[in-house]
Design an enzyme around this catalytic site. Structure first.
Site, PDB file in Angstrom:
ATOM      1  N   ARG A 110      -4.833  10.164  -9.564  1.00  0.00           N
ATOM      2  CA  ARG A 110      -4.350  11.162  -8.672  1.00  0.00           C
ATOM      3  C   ARG A 110      -5.078  12.425  -9.255  1.00  0.00           C
ATOM      4  NH1 ARG A 110       0.788   7.926  -8.561  1.00  0.00           N
ATOM      5  NH2 ARG A 110       1.459   8.950 -10.649  1.00  0.00           N
TER       6      ARG A 110
ATOM      7  N   CYS B 200      -3.558  -4.042  -6.837  1.00  0.00           N
ATOM      8  CA  CYS B 200      -2.736  -4.304  -7.980  1.00  0.00           C
ATOM      9  C   CYS B 200      -2.234  -5.644  -8.008  1.00  0.00           C
ATOM     10  CB  CYS B 200      -1.376  -3.334  -8.060  1.00  0.00           C
ATOM     11  SG  CYS B 200      -0.242  -3.724  -6.489  1.00  0.00           S
TER      12      CYS B 200
ATOM     13  N   ASP C 170      -3.612   2.246  -0.870  1.00  0.00           N
ATOM     14  CA  ASP C 170      -3.223   1.751  -2.232  1.00  0.00           C
ATOM     15  C   ASP C 170      -1.925   0.720  -1.862  1.00  0.00           C
ATOM     16  OD1 ASP C 170      -2.638   1.469  -4.902  1.00  0.00           O
ATOM     17  OD2 ASP C 170      -1.398   3.354  -4.953  1.00  0.00           O
TER      18      ASP C 170
ATOM     19  N   ASP D 135       3.641   5.296   5.696  1.00  0.00           N
ATOM     20  CA  ASP D 135       4.392   4.186   4.999  1.00  0.00           C
ATOM     21  C   ASP D 135       5.288   3.483   5.867  1.00  0.00           C
ATOM     22  OD1 ASP D 135       4.598   3.557   1.547  1.00  0.00           O
ATOM     23  OD2 ASP D 135       6.543   3.127   2.708  1.00  0.00           O
ATOM     24  N   SER D 136       6.044   2.402   5.487  1.00  0.00           N
ATOM     25  CA  SER D 136       7.029   2.060   6.379  1.00  0.00           C
ATOM     26  C   SER D 136       8.330   2.119   5.851  1.00  0.00           C
ATOM     27  CB  SER D 136       6.804   0.289   6.476  1.00  0.00           C
ATOM     28  OG  SER D 136       6.648  -0.429   5.119  1.00  0.00           O
TER      29      SER D 136
END
Length: 405
Positions: free
Chosen positions: A218, A349, A309, A259-260
């Site tokens: 970040r 990830c 991400d 985003d959900s």
């Protein structure tokens, strides 16, 4: 909880011939297929021997897991007791003091990398959040909790042992205060990361509460947004907007978080205001990322920088093929949405997708999108999430920073 740390009289597991090599290379895992005979109760310390009876390790036995035992120590004279856990935790915490960590939140214990397989401990300001993910750490939980409080001097310890990994160990999910009880702010915390402020709730946030493994990425994003003059930024799978706030800190004037999770997006918007940025420069979209990317392409939208991400698509190597298709699809769409000279920061990830495979997937996505790019940097987790030379599986987070040609 184990009542004694005296290794004398411990049960024995004996390995098949040739299966001792991984332990001799200091790899801590012993798979069920490597064991010729022997066993123990869940989490019980057992003596691991080669096929001819030579000592190899003291390990925690896990009768329900394919990883049938995890090594605590390769030293025959070592006693697995309260002092062992206190000393191992003390070394892990001391190592972090030598790492460059610009935050009051950090990982103090990173499982196998710190000699404590199945234990994750993160510090968020004045509280600790821990995951006990193996039969061994579950058996020694009270001893470990006491050691954590003693070594760190932090009274409040919250347990987030609700990862699906526990199911593979035959363990149920467990959450709640382990030490210290309720604190003034409950389970909510405000942390400082470089020059930014972020909030989280250790009882409800992902993992132990937040993705502190992306801290340095970040910060890097802030720098490259400023360096390349990125004004429009798309943050996909944005969660609570860490990369979005980082983009605004770098001078972006149009940041879209997708985003959900509506609660996560609400926190992302709150983070924008908490850090003093103009809310008009941030848009939160509650949507499926894949569908939203396609919609942006139809609209003819482009962005100067894009963050991809996503959550773990491949928890194990068995899921790698299906995950590869999902990673390729979102990266292909991301490439199409990048402005000429735009930046893509893309991550995986998934432990089942290695760095080399991930690179190939992203390269294939670029080919399908008809674009090429300069690979500016390979990305990984922050230094407090270390990978050791003996345990490469610890390198779960991998990323690429690409400049579109």
């Amino acid at each position: 909880m184990a009542s004694s740390g005296d290794n004398r009289g411990m049960k024995v597991i004996r390995l098949k011939e040739g299966k001792e090599r991984s332990l001799q290379r200091r790899h801590p895992w012993i798979f069920d297929s490597a064991i010729a005979k022997g066993g123990g109760d869940a989490g019980e310390t057992v003596r691991v021997e080669s096929h001819d009876g030579q000592f190899l390790a003291w390990a925690a036995f896990s009768p329900a897991s394919k990883i049938r035992a995890r090594a605590w120590s390769l030293r025959a004279e070592q006693r697995i007791d309260a002092a062992f856990f206190a000393d191992t935790i003390r070394r892990a915490v001391a190592a972090r003091a030598r790492f460059p960590i610009a935050s009051d939140s950090l990982r103090l214990v990173h499982g196998e990398a710190d000699g404590l397989p199945g234990l994750i401990v993160d510090r968020y300001g004045d509280l600790l959040s821990a995951q006990f993910l193996s039969a061994g750490t579950e058996r020694w939980k009270d001893v470990i909790a006491d050691a954590l409080v003693e070594v760190t001097g932090i009274a409040h310890l919250y347990e987030r042992s609700d990862s699906g990994v526990r199911g593979l160990e035959g363990l149920p999910p467990v959450t709640g205060w382990l030490r210290g009880g309720e604190r003034a702010g409950g389970t909510a915390v405000t942390i400082h990361e470089h020059e930014l402020k972020l909030t989280l709730d250790v009882a409800e946030g992902h993992k132990t509460g937040y993705y502190i493994d992306q801290r340095d990425n970040r910060r890097l994003f802030t720098e490259v947004v400023r360096q390349f003059g990125c004004r429009s930024v798309l943050n996909c799978y944005s969660y609570t907007g860490g990369f979005s706030v980082a983009a605004l800190a770098g001078g972006a004037t149009e940041v879209v978080s997708v985003d959900s999770s509506a609660p996560a997006l609400a926190r992302a918007s709150a983070h924008v205001e908490l850090n003093g940025f103009d809310p008009a420069h941030h848009q939160a979209l509650d949507a499926d990322v894949n569908a939203q990317l396609r919609a942006f392409i139809k609209e003819g939208r482009t962005f100067d920088a894009i963050i991809l991400d996503p959550p773990k698509f491949a928890p194990t190597a068995a899921h790698a093929e299906r995950a590869a298709r999902a990673y390729k699809d979102i990266n292909r769409l991301g490439f199409k949405l990048l402005s000429p000279g735009g930046l893509l920061l893309t991550f995986s990830c998934s432990g089942g997708v290695g760095a080399e495979l991930f690179h190939k997937i992203v390269a294939g996505a670029g080919m399908d999108a008809g674009v090429d790019g300069y690979l500016l940097k390979r990305l990984e987790a922050s230094s407090d999430h270390p990978t050791t030379i003996a345990f490469p599986e610890g390198e779960y987070l991998k990323g690429l920073m690409i400049l579109k040609r």
